[in-house]
Design a protein around this motif. Structure first.
Motif, PDB file in Angstrom:
ATOM      1  N   SER A 250     115.594  58.920  52.226  1.00 29.32           N
ATOM      2  CA  SER A 250     115.008  57.992  51.249  1.00 29.32           C
ATOM      3  C   SER A 250     113.485  58.036  51.321  1.00 29.32           C
ATOM      4  O   SER A 250     112.796  57.995  50.288  1.00 29.32           O
ATOM      5  CB  SER A 250     115.506  56.571  51.510  1.00 29.32           C
ATOM      6  OG  SER A 250     116.915  56.489  51.386  1.00 29.32           O
ATOM      7  N   SER A 251     112.938  58.129  52.525  1.00 25.20           N
ATOM      8  CA  SER A 251     111.485  58.216  52.684  1.00 25.20           C
ATOM      9  C   SER A 251     110.934  59.490  52.067  1.00 25.20           C
ATOM     10  O   SER A 251     109.842  59.486  51.470  1.00 25.20           O
ATOM     11  CB  SER A 251     111.110  58.156  54.169  1.00 25.20           C
ATOM     12  OG  SER A 251     111.536  56.934  54.748  1.00 25.20           O
ATOM     13  N   LEU A 252     111.680  60.584  52.190  1.00 24.86           N
ATOM     14  CA  LEU A 252     111.249  61.841  51.573  1.00 24.86           C
ATOM     15  C   LEU A 252     111.238  61.733  50.054  1.00 24.86           C
ATOM     16  O   LEU A 252     110.345  62.285  49.389  1.00 24.86           O
ATOM     17  CB  LEU A 252     112.163  62.985  52.018  1.00 24.86           C
ATOM     18  CG  LEU A 252     111.999  63.444  53.470  1.00 24.86           C
ATOM     19  CD1 LEU A 252     113.122  64.396  53.856  1.00 24.86           C
ATOM     20  CD2 LEU A 252     110.642  64.118  53.674  1.00 24.86           C
ATOM     21  N   ILE A 253     112.226  61.020  49.494  1.00 23.85           N
ATOM     22  CA  ILE A 253     112.258  60.831  48.037  1.00 23.85           C
ATOM     23  C   ILE A 253     111.044  60.023  47.596  1.00 23.85           C
ATOM     24  O   ILE A 253     110.379  60.353  46.605  1.00 23.85           O
ATOM     25  CB  ILE A 253     113.555  60.120  47.609  1.00 23.85           C
ATOM     26  CG1 ILE A 253     114.779  60.886  48.082  1.00 23.85           C
ATOM     27  CG2 ILE A 253     113.569  59.947  46.095  1.00 23.85           C
ATOM     28  CD1 ILE A 253     114.836  62.303  47.618  1.00 23.85           C
ATOM     29  N   VAL A 254     110.753  58.957  48.312  1.00 26.12           N
ATOM     30  CA  VAL A 254     109.580  58.132  47.987  1.00 26.12           C
ATOM     31  C   VAL A 254     108.301  58.962  48.113  1.00 26.12           C
ATOM     32  O   VAL A 254     107.395  58.860  47.272  1.00 26.12           O
ATOM     33  CB  VAL A 254     109.519  56.897  48.907  1.00 26.12           C
ATOM     34  CG1 VAL A 254     108.223  56.123  48.680  1.00 26.12           C
ATOM     35  CG2 VAL A 254     110.721  55.988  48.662  1.00 26.12           C
ATOM     36  N   LEU A 255     108.231  59.801  49.160  1.00 25.76           N
ATOM     37  CA  LEU A 255     107.078  60.681  49.324  1.00 25.76           C
ATOM     38  C   LEU A 255     106.936  61.616  48.133  1.00 25.76           C
ATOM     39  O   LEU A 255     105.823  61.860  47.648  1.00 25.76           O
ATOM     40  CB  LEU A 255     107.207  61.486  50.619  1.00 25.76           C
ATOM     41  CG  LEU A 255     106.111  62.526  50.885  1.00 25.76           C
ATOM     42  CD1 LEU A 255     104.750  61.842  51.006  1.00 25.76           C
ATOM     43  CD2 LEU A 255     106.433  63.334  52.147  1.00 25.76           C
ATOM     44  N   THR A 260     104.018  63.144  43.311  1.00 26.44           N
ATOM     45  CA  THR A 260     104.042  63.339  41.860  1.00 26.44           C
ATOM     46  C   THR A 260     102.930  62.545  41.190  1.00 26.44           C
ATOM     47  O   THR A 260     102.212  63.057  40.318  1.00 26.44           O
ATOM     48  CB  THR A 260     105.402  62.907  41.285  1.00 26.44           C
ATOM     49  OG1 THR A 260     106.437  63.705  41.846  1.00 26.44           O
ATOM     50  CG2 THR A 260     105.423  63.057  39.765  1.00 26.44           C
ATOM     51  N   LEU A 261     102.761  61.288  41.590  1.00 24.47           N
ATOM     52  CA  LEU A 261     101.724  60.435  41.006  1.00 24.47           C
ATOM     53  C   LEU A 261     100.324  60.949  41.360  1.00 24.47           C
ATOM     54  O   LEU A 261      99.429  60.987  40.506  1.00 24.47           O
ATOM     55  CB  LEU A 261     101.894  59.002  41.492  1.00 24.47           C
ATOM     56  CG  LEU A 261     103.154  58.282  40.994  1.00 24.47           C
ATOM     57  CD1 LEU A 261     103.343  56.960  41.717  1.00 24.47           C
ATOM     58  CD2 LEU A 261     103.074  58.049  39.489  1.00 24.47           C
ATOM     59  N   ILE A 262     100.130  61.370  42.620  1.00 24.40           N
ATOM     60  CA  ILE A 262      98.812  61.852  43.048  1.00 24.40           C
ATOM     61  C   ILE A 262      98.436  63.136  42.308  1.00 24.40           C
ATOM     62  O   ILE A 262      97.314  63.268  41.799  1.00 24.40           O
ATOM     63  CB  ILE A 262      98.794  62.083  44.575  1.00 24.40           C
ATOM     64  CG1 ILE A 262      98.923  60.744  45.320  1.00 24.40           C
ATOM     65  CG2 ILE A 262      97.511  62.794  44.996  1.00 24.40           C
ATOM     66  CD1 ILE A 262      99.044  60.895  46.825  1.00 24.40           C
ATOM     67  N   VAL A 263      99.365  64.093  42.248  1.00 22.71           N
ATOM     68  CA  VAL A 263      99.076  65.358  41.559  1.00 22.71           C
ATOM     69  C   VAL A 263      98.874  65.115  40.064  1.00 22.71           C
ATOM     70  O   VAL A 263      97.996  65.737  39.441  1.00 22.71           O
ATOM     71  CB  VAL A 263     100.210  66.371  41.812  1.00 22.71           C
ATOM     72  CG1 VAL A 263      99.974  67.645  40.999  1.00 22.71           C
ATOM     73  CG2 VAL A 263     100.297  66.718  43.293  1.00 22.71           C
ATOM     74  N   SER A 264      99.654  64.207  39.468  1.00 21.52           N
ATOM     75  CA  SER A 264      99.470  63.866  38.053  1.00 21.52           C
ATOM     76  C   SER A 264      98.084  63.290  37.821  1.00 21.52           C
ATOM     77  O   SER A 264      97.411  63.622  36.832  1.00 21.52           O
ATOM     78  CB  SER A 264     100.543  62.862  37.609  1.00 21.52           C
ATOM     79  OG  SER A 264     101.844  63.400  37.713  1.00 21.52           O
ATOM     80  N   TRP A 265      97.649  62.434  38.738  1.00 22.68           N
ATOM     81  CA  TRP A 265      96.313  61.831  38.627  1.00 22.68           C
ATOM     82  C   TRP A 265      95.232  62.897  38.723  1.00 22.68           C
ATOM     83  O   TRP A 265      94.263  62.887  37.955  1.00 22.68           O
ATOM     84  CB  TRP A 265      96.140  60.784  39.734  1.00 22.68           C
ATOM     85  CG  TRP A 265      94.833  60.055  39.684  1.00 22.68           C
ATOM     86  CD1 TRP A 265      94.518  58.962  38.931  1.00 22.68           C
ATOM     87  CD2 TRP A 265      93.653  60.389  40.437  1.00 22.68           C
ATOM     88  NE1 TRP A 265      93.215  58.576  39.170  1.00 22.68           N
ATOM     89  CE2 TRP A 265      92.654  59.446  40.082  1.00 22.68           C
ATOM     90  CE3 TRP A 265      93.337  61.383  41.357  1.00 22.68           C
ATOM     91  CZ2 TRP A 265      91.383  59.473  40.621  1.00 22.68           C
ATOM     92  CZ3 TRP A 265      92.063  61.413  41.903  1.00 22.68           C
ATOM     93  CH2 TRP A 265      91.106  60.468  41.539  1.00 22.68           C
ATOM     94  N   LEU A 266      95.373  63.830  39.672  1.00 24.45           N
ATOM     95  CA  LEU A 266      94.379  64.894  39.838  1.00 24.45           C
ATOM     96  C   LEU A 266      94.334  65.800  38.606  1.00 24.45           C
ATOM     97  O   LEU A 266      93.251  66.179  38.138  1.00 24.45           O
ATOM     98  CB  LEU A 266      94.704  65.719  41.087  1.00 24.45           C
ATOM     99  CG  LEU A 266      94.492  65.020  42.434  1.00 24.45           C
ATOM    100  CD1 LEU A 266      95.007  65.899  43.570  1.00 24.45           C
ATOM    101  CD2 LEU A 266      93.013  64.699  42.644  1.00 24.45           C
ATOM    102  N   LEU A 267      95.500  66.165  38.073  1.00 26.44           N
ATOM    103  CA  LEU A 267      95.544  67.022  36.890  1.00 26.44           C
ATOM    104  C   LEU A 267      94.917  66.338  35.683  1.00 26.44           C
ATOM    105  O   LEU A 267      94.216  66.974  34.888  1.00 26.44           O
ATOM    106  CB  LEU A 267      96.997  67.416  36.585  1.00 26.44           C
ATOM    107  CG  LEU A 267      97.651  68.425  37.526  1.00 26.44           C
ATOM    108  CD1 LEU A 267      99.136  68.568  37.194  1.00 26.44           C
ATOM    109  CD2 LEU A 267      96.968  69.780  37.438  1.00 26.44           C
TER     110      LEU A 267
END
Length: 465
Positions: A250-255, A260-267
């Protein structure tokens, strides 16, 4: 109206304040339309006697609330994985025992027929053994996880997940519908890529496509679940093993969602600059899942389909691994030579060359990474039968020196590495650009390598292993 769906091609010429004002106006218009429609419906629809309770609304007040929405979402995710991990242990061991008993009988048959050793090695120790591990490791967790996930989907819960995550994706400069494409990626990243068509903005659709791989697909779940169950939770007390494995996965899924959010923000602030667009997400009513139909559909359409694809790919891969492990050049086998080339980089990542080679050879399908790794470890002149999870743990820990850090790095890299061949083909077909297809391969690979190297050196620097 143009205010509802702004033209993203001219956004760079519009002041930031004007864009934000347009987004607010668009949200206000959509809200007004729905409030007017609801007001009209209350005037034309009457209930005889006592007004019926709107249970959908009452449930949504809890499941989509700022206070309870995320905790309930994480709890449901953990429950699904706990049932999967707890329920898969026994059937997985039974399948492994039965399939490797058949391997022994095949060996007896080849001996009785006085067949050449290379033929027995290629067909039995290569092809059949790889198939046996694919079936025993993948089938039980998939047969449990897919029906449970499909039940949530059939009940109408997944749109609530998108509703809860909408604000997060908007802050990341992405589209709220990306949460829906991310949910589709849990089944198959290729399907998640295709579902990105629901996003109208080309910029936001491309961001969703490039980051969908950070959601673990059904081909990676068996690897994550198996390593969590036999390694991370293996040293815990029996009563706590499944709980620890559940929390790990579950922690890996949250990670994966956070990445996903961090890379989306950077892009959205570098290669794909722009502002997120508004959209109206109408939550469908809750439905009573058709349990029988869901089980049949999930087993036939997902479990059997994925398993069949893995088996078709694993058979030649197992044979190839046996050939590489039994063909010598100078003083070493081809398998050892290639693994040796990869070992320096893999060592920095907290792994070894055989693990990195398994990921490379697993490019056709993520389902076969763990079976290829097992084949790489056991292939050769020594016959090794891994007919239990304890035997697999012995292979990894006692024979090849795995630590909890090794297992963690393998799971992190399984979460963040290049897409499978099917997903890459789908990306090229959907985007029509080799440049962005290469970026879809490069971005998760770089993220995975950097994460693994960082975790490895931080943990070792703190003296935790």
């Amino acid at each position: 109206m143009s205010l509802v769906t702004p033209n993203h091609n001219i956004r760079g010429k519009i002041p930031q304040s004007a864009l934000l004002e347009k987004e607010m106006v668009a949200d206000s218009i959509v809200k007004s339309i729905y409030e007017t429609a609801e007001d009209i419906s209350t005037k034309v629809i009457s209930y005889p006697g006592k007004r019926k309770t709107d249970w959908d609304q009452k449930i949504d007040d809890i499941l989509t609330s700022p206070l309870w929405g995320f905790p309930i979402m994480l709890l449901l995710l953990a429950v699904v994985f706990w049932i999967t991990i707890s329920g898969a242990n026994v059937p997985s061991q039974v399948l492994a025992t039965g399939l490797f008993w058949i391997q022994d009988r095949l060996t007896d048959l080849f001996i009785a027929l006085d067949a050449p050793g290379w033929l027995h090695g290629f067909l039995v120790l290569g092809v059949y053994r790889s198939l046996a591990w694919v079936v025993s490791v993948m089938l039980p967790p998939m047969a449990i996880f897919f029906p449970l996930f499909t039940l949530l989907e059939d009940a109408g819960y997944l749109p609530r997940v998108a509703f809860n995550l909408d604000s997060c994706f908007k802050r990341a400069g992405a589209h709220g519908k990306q949460a829906l494409t991310m949910c589709m990626g849990f089944g198959c990243n290729a399907a998640g890529i295709i579902s990105c068509r629901i996003i109208d903005s080309p910029r936001e659709r491309l961001i969703a496509t490039l980051t969908n791989i950070f959601v673990p697909c059904n081909g990676r779940f068996p690897t994550l679940i198996a390593l969590a169950a036999i390694f991370i939770a293996g040293s815990a007390a029996m009563s706590m093993a499944s709980v620890i494995a559940t929390l790990t996965v579950s922690s890996l899924i949250v990670l994966g969602v956070i990445i996903t959010l961090i890379v989306s923000w950077l892009l959205s602030r570098t290669l794909l600059k722009g502002q997120p667009s508004s959209f109206a997400l109408e939550l469908p009513p809750y439905r009573k899942p058709k349990v029988g139909e869901v089980i049949v559909r999930s087993i036939l359409d997902r479990t059997i389909f994925v398993l069949a694809r893995a088996v078709i790919i694993a058979a030649p891969a197992g044979g190839l691994i046996w050939i590489l492990a039994n063909t010598t050049i100078g003083d070493g086998t081809i398998l050892n030579i290639i693994a040796g080339w990869l070992h320096p980089l893999a060592g920095h990542m907290g792994m070894d060359g055989y693990i990195l080679l398994a990921f490379i050879l697993g490019l056709p399908a993520n389902e076969i990474v763990l079976p290829i790794l097992i084949m790489s470890y056991v292939a050769g002149p020594t016959l090794v039968d891994l007919n239990s999870l304890a035997a697999l743990r012995y292979l990894l820990v006692d024979q090849h020196g795995w630590t909890w850090l090794t297992a963690l790095c393998v799971m992190i890299f399984s979460l963040c590495h290049w897409p499978c061949g099917t997903t890459l083909f789908t990306i090229k077909k959907e985007i029509g650009s080799w440049k962005w297809t290469f970026m879809a391969l490069l971005i998760p690979t770089v993220v995975g390598i950097v994460l693994c190297i960082t975790i490895n050196y931080v943990v070792r620097g703190l003296g935790l292993v």
